[in-house]
Design an enzyme around this catalytic site. Structure first.
Site, PDB file in Angstrom:
ATOM      1  N   ASP A  98       0.816  -0.877   0.178  1.00  8.75           N
ATOM      2  CA  ASP A  98      -0.008   0.215  -0.225  1.00  8.75           C
ATOM      3  C   ASP A  98       1.060   1.541   0.041  1.00  8.75           C
ATOM      4  O   ASP A  98       1.650   1.438   1.179  1.00  8.75           O
ATOM      5  CB  ASP A  98      -1.025  -0.248   1.166  1.00  8.75           C
ATOM      6  N   ASP A 199      -3.629   4.885  -2.320  1.00  9.09           N
ATOM      7  CA  ASP A 199      -4.283   4.832  -1.706  1.00  9.09           C
ATOM      8  C   ASP A 199      -4.515   6.141  -1.710  1.00  9.09           C
ATOM      9  O   ASP A 199      -4.005   6.958  -1.918  1.00  9.09           O
ATOM     10  CB  ASP A 199      -4.272   5.236   0.058  1.00  9.09           C
ATOM     11  N   GLU A 255      -6.628   3.741  -5.857  1.00  8.07           N
ATOM     12  CA  GLU A 255      -8.304   3.097  -5.027  1.00  8.07           C
ATOM     13  C   GLU A 255      -8.318   5.171  -5.453  1.00  8.07           C
ATOM     14  O   GLU A 255      -8.369   6.046  -5.341  1.00  8.07           O
ATOM     15  CB  GLU A 255      -7.374   3.354  -3.429  1.00  8.07           C
ATOM     16  N   HIS A 328     -10.814  -3.706   3.001  1.00  5.00           N
ATOM     17  CA  HIS A 328     -10.675  -3.458   4.460  1.00  5.00           C
ATOM     18  C   HIS A 328     -11.333  -2.631   5.210  1.00  5.00           C
ATOM     19  O   HIS A 328     -11.736  -1.694   6.170  1.00  5.00           O
ATOM     20  CB  HIS A 328      -8.948  -3.445   4.791  1.00  5.00           C
ATOM     21  N   ASP A 329     -11.919  -1.993   3.709  1.00  2.65           N
ATOM     22  CA  ASP A 329     -12.957  -0.902   4.142  1.00  2.65           C
ATOM     23  C   ASP A 329     -14.528  -0.771   4.162  1.00  2.65           C
ATOM     24  O   ASP A 329     -15.078  -0.224   3.783  1.00  2.65           O
ATOM     25  CB  ASP A 329     -12.672   1.049   3.092  1.00  2.65           C
TER      26      ASP A 329
END
Length: 556
Positions: A98, A199, A255, A328-329
Site C-alpha cells: 500500500d 491509497d 484507489e 478492509h474499508d
C-alpha cells in the site's frame, strides 16, 4: 489484446493487523504472514497485497505513516519484511504494498519540522493557512467527519487533513516533496516488491486558492469538488510514472473515489502512462443514499449490472479494473450482497463466481474465501475504527438514537472486515494466544479455515476451482462480455467470448427460486457444465434456479 501478467493474476489482500499473530501481543505480524504463505499458495493466488506495514502511531491503522522506510513495531522489522518478500517470491507469488502519499502521520519527521516554524524548509511540505474571521480557512469537511482543518497553537495557523486530525495532507505543489516521495517509491521497488496499491491517490491535487464550497450540504463531503480528481492529478501521476513505475515490470492499482467510468479511464488508459488499474467505488455506492455510506438504501440488481457493464464498456481495450465486493474499508460481501444466514455458503460461492468470471483482476479479501461475515458488537466500546467512532460521536452530539446508530454500524462499519482471521475453532479463532486488538467474530466456531479445509464442498475449495478456471480459460481474462437478460431483477447472466471459446455464466442473485430461460440469440450445439454451487441436472435452455444458484458452462 494486450497481455499482461497483472491482468491474469488473482490478488489476495492481507490486513496484517488481523491476519495471524505469532508473538502473543494480540496484533498480527509479518512473521504470521510468512507462516501462512503455504495456505495462500494452496488457494492458488498470484499476488499478495499488504495493507500498510510502515512505521505508524496507528491513528488510522497504518494509513498514518511516520516513516516510509521502516516497519511498524508491532508488525516486526525490515529484516522480517525482507524475509517475507523472499518467501513470497520463492513460492512463485508476488507482493504489492500500500502506498499512502496523500498524507502522512503528524508524527512524521517532515510534519514535526513543518509545524516547528513558519520558516521551516519543510513548512511547504504540507498545506498551512491562516484562519478566516476566527474560524477555519474554508468550510471543507473531513471524510472522517468534522472540519478538514486543525488549528496549531505553535505557529497560529491551520493545517489541512482530509482524513483524521493525525493525518495532515501533503502539499503536492511542492517539487521537493514530490522528489522525496519518488525516491522512497524507488527504494521499495529496488528492494524487489512487485508494485503498489495507491491509497486515495486522486485526492493529491487541490484546487488553487482552496475556495469555500458554495453548496456545502449538496454533496457527501463539503469541499470535495475541489480535491477529488483535482486540476493537476494527472500531471503528478504521469510524473510519478516517469520517475518510478516506468522502470519496472510492476502492478499499480489506484484507489480512485468519486469517479464515473469516463473519468476513471483517464487514470488507466494504457496510452496515458499513469496506472495499470483502478479500484473504483461506484458499485460500493449502489446501496448508499445521498448521506453516503451511513445512509443505507435498498439496491436493485439492474443498477448493479448497469454499473459493472458500463465500466467494462468504457474501459474496453483501453484500461483495466480491480474486481472486489469487499475489502478492509467495506463490510463483508456475503453479509451485504448475499445472505450470511441460511444461504451463506451458496451466496458466497455465487458472488465469488461473478468476481472471478468478469473482466478485470479479482481481489480476494482475507477471510472471504471461507465466507467470513459482518460482526454485530453490542457496544460502541468494542469498535476500534476511527471513522466509525467519529461518526457515532458526531451523531450522538446531534441527538441521534444510539440504537439506530448501532444498527447502521453493524451493517457498515469498517471493523466488519477487520475482526481477526478465523483459523480454527480454538481460543480467539487461532489468531493469537494473547488478547486480540479487536474482538473475534463469535461465529468463528462454525466458520474457520480448519473446518473449510476438511470439507471438500467448502467455499475455500470452490475458490480454488474458480481460480483454476480463470487460469485455464483465456476468455475469462481477455474475452468480450455480452449481457443476457439485462432487465431481469433476479438473474445476472452473460457470455465470455474469445475466438472459438464461449462461456456462459448464470447467477441467481437472491434467495427466491426463479425460472431461467436462455434467449434464442444465444445459439449453441452442445454444452458442458464447468462449475456450479449445486448439483445440476436437466436442460440448459430452461431451468429453475435455486437460491443463489450459479452455473458456468462452456458452449460449443
Amino acid at each position: 489484446m494486450n497481455k499482461k501478467w497483472w491482468k491474469e493474476a488473482v490478488v489476495y489482500q492481507v490486513y496484517p493487523r488481523s491476519f495471524y499473530d505469532t508473538n502473543g501481543d494480540g496484533i498480527g505480524d509479518l512473521r504470521g504472514i510468512i507462516q501462512k504463505l503455504d495456505y495462500l499458495k494452496d488457494l492458488g493466488v498470484d499476488v499478495i497485497w499488504l495493507n500498510p506495514v510502515y512505521k505508524s502511531p496507528n491513528a488510522d491503522n497504518g494509513y498514518d505513516i511516520s516513516d516510509y522506510y521502516d516497519i511498524m513495531d508491532e508488525f516486526g522489522t525490515i529484516a522480517d519484511f525482507d524475509e517475507l518478500l523472499e518467501e513470497v517470491h520463492k513460492r512463485g507469488m508476488k507482493l504489492i504494498m500500500d502506498l499512502v502519499v496523500n498524507h502522512t502521520s503528524d508524527e512524521h519527521r517532515w510534519f514535526i519540522e513543518s509545524r516547528s516554524s513558519k520558516h521551516s524548509p519543510y513548512r511547504d511540505y504540507y498545506i498551512w493557512r491562516p484562519g478566516k474571521d476566527g474560524r477555519e480557512p474554508n468550510n471543507w469537511v473531513s471524510i472522517f467527519s468534522g472540519p478538514a482543518w486543525q488549528y496549531d497553537e505553535k505557529t497560529g495557523e491551520y493545517y489541512l487533513h482530509l482524513f483524521a486530525v493525525k493525518q495532515p495532507d501533503l502539499n503536492w505543489e511542492n517539487p521537493r516533496m514530490r522528489k522525496e516521495i519518488y525516491e522512497m517509491i524507488n527504494w521499495w521497488l529496488q528492494k524487489g516488491i512487485d508494485g503498489f496499491r495507491l491509497d486515495a491517490i486522486n485526492l493529491i491535487s487541490k484546487a488553487e486558492g482552496l475556495p469555500d464550497d458554495p453548496d456545502p450540504h449538496g454533496q457527501r463531503w463539503a469541499g470535495s469538488k475541489y480535491y477529488l480528481n483535482g486540476p493537476k492529478v494527472h500531471d503528478y501521476l504521469q510524473e510519478m510514472y516517469r520517475e518510478t513505475f516506468s522502470k519496472y515490470d510492476i502492478m499499480t492499482v489506484g484507489e480512485i473515489s468519486g469517479v464515473t467510468p469516463e473519468i476513471g479511464r483517464l487514470y488507466v488508459d494504457e496510452g496515458r502512462k499513469e496506472l495499470n488499474m483502478i479500484i473504483h467505488f461506484e458499485l460500493m455506492d449502489v446501496d448508499c443514499g445521498p448521506g453516503g455510506k451511513w445512509d443505507i438504501v435498498p439496491w436493485k440488481l439492474t443498477d448493479f449490472k448497469r454499473i459493472m457493464y458500463n465500466w467494462y464498456i468504457t474501459l474496453k481495450d483501453r484500461g483495466w479494473v480491480a474486481l472486489y465486493l469487499n475489502n478492509h474499508d467495506q463490510p463483508r460481501m456475503v453479509s451485504r450482497f448475499g445472505d450470511d444466514g441460511q444461504y451463506r455458503v451458496q451466496s458466497a460461492k455465487m458472488l465469488a463466481t461473478l468476481l472471478h468470471t468478469w473482466q478485470g483482476t479479482p481481489f480476494i479479501y482475507q477471510g472471504e474465501e471461507i465466507g467470513m461475515t459482518n460482526v454485530a458488537f453490542d457496544s460502541i466500546q468494542d469498535y476500534r475504527d476511527v471513522e466509525t467512532l467519529n461518526w457515532y460521536n458526531e451523531m450522538i452530539k446531534q441527538g441521534d438514537n444510539p440504537e439506530r446508530l448501532m444498527k447502521v454500524i453493524h451493517a457498515r462499519s469498517r471493523d466488519n472486515a477487520r475482526t481477526p482471521m478465523q483459523w480454527n475453532s480454538g481460543p480467539n479463532a487461532g489468531f493469537t494466544t494473547g488478547t486480540p486488538w479487536i474482538k473475534v467474530n463469535p461465529n468463528y466456531k462454525e466458520i474457520n479455515v480448519e473446518d473449510a479445509l476438511k470439507d471438500p464442498d467448502s467455499i475455500f475449495y470452490y475458490y480454488k476451482k474458480l481460480i483454476e478456471l480463470r487460469k485455464t480459460h483465456p476468455s475469462i481474462v481477455y474475452g468480450e462480455i455480452n449481457m443476457i437478460l439485462e432487465d431481469d431483477e433476479n438473474i445476472f447472466a452473460y457470455t465470455r467470448v474469445l475466438g472459438d471459446e464461449r462461456l456462459l455464466v448464470v447467477l441467481n442473485f437472491f434467495e427466491n427460486e426463479v425460472e431461467f430461460v436462455l434467449p434464442d440469440e444465444v445459439e449453441f450445439k452442445d454444452y458442458k457444465l464447468l462449475l456450479s454451487n449445486y448439483p445440476v441436472e436437466g436442460d440448459l435452455k430452461k431451468a429453475i434456479l435455486r437460491p443463489y444458484e450459479t452455473r458456468v458452462y462452456r458452449l460449443f
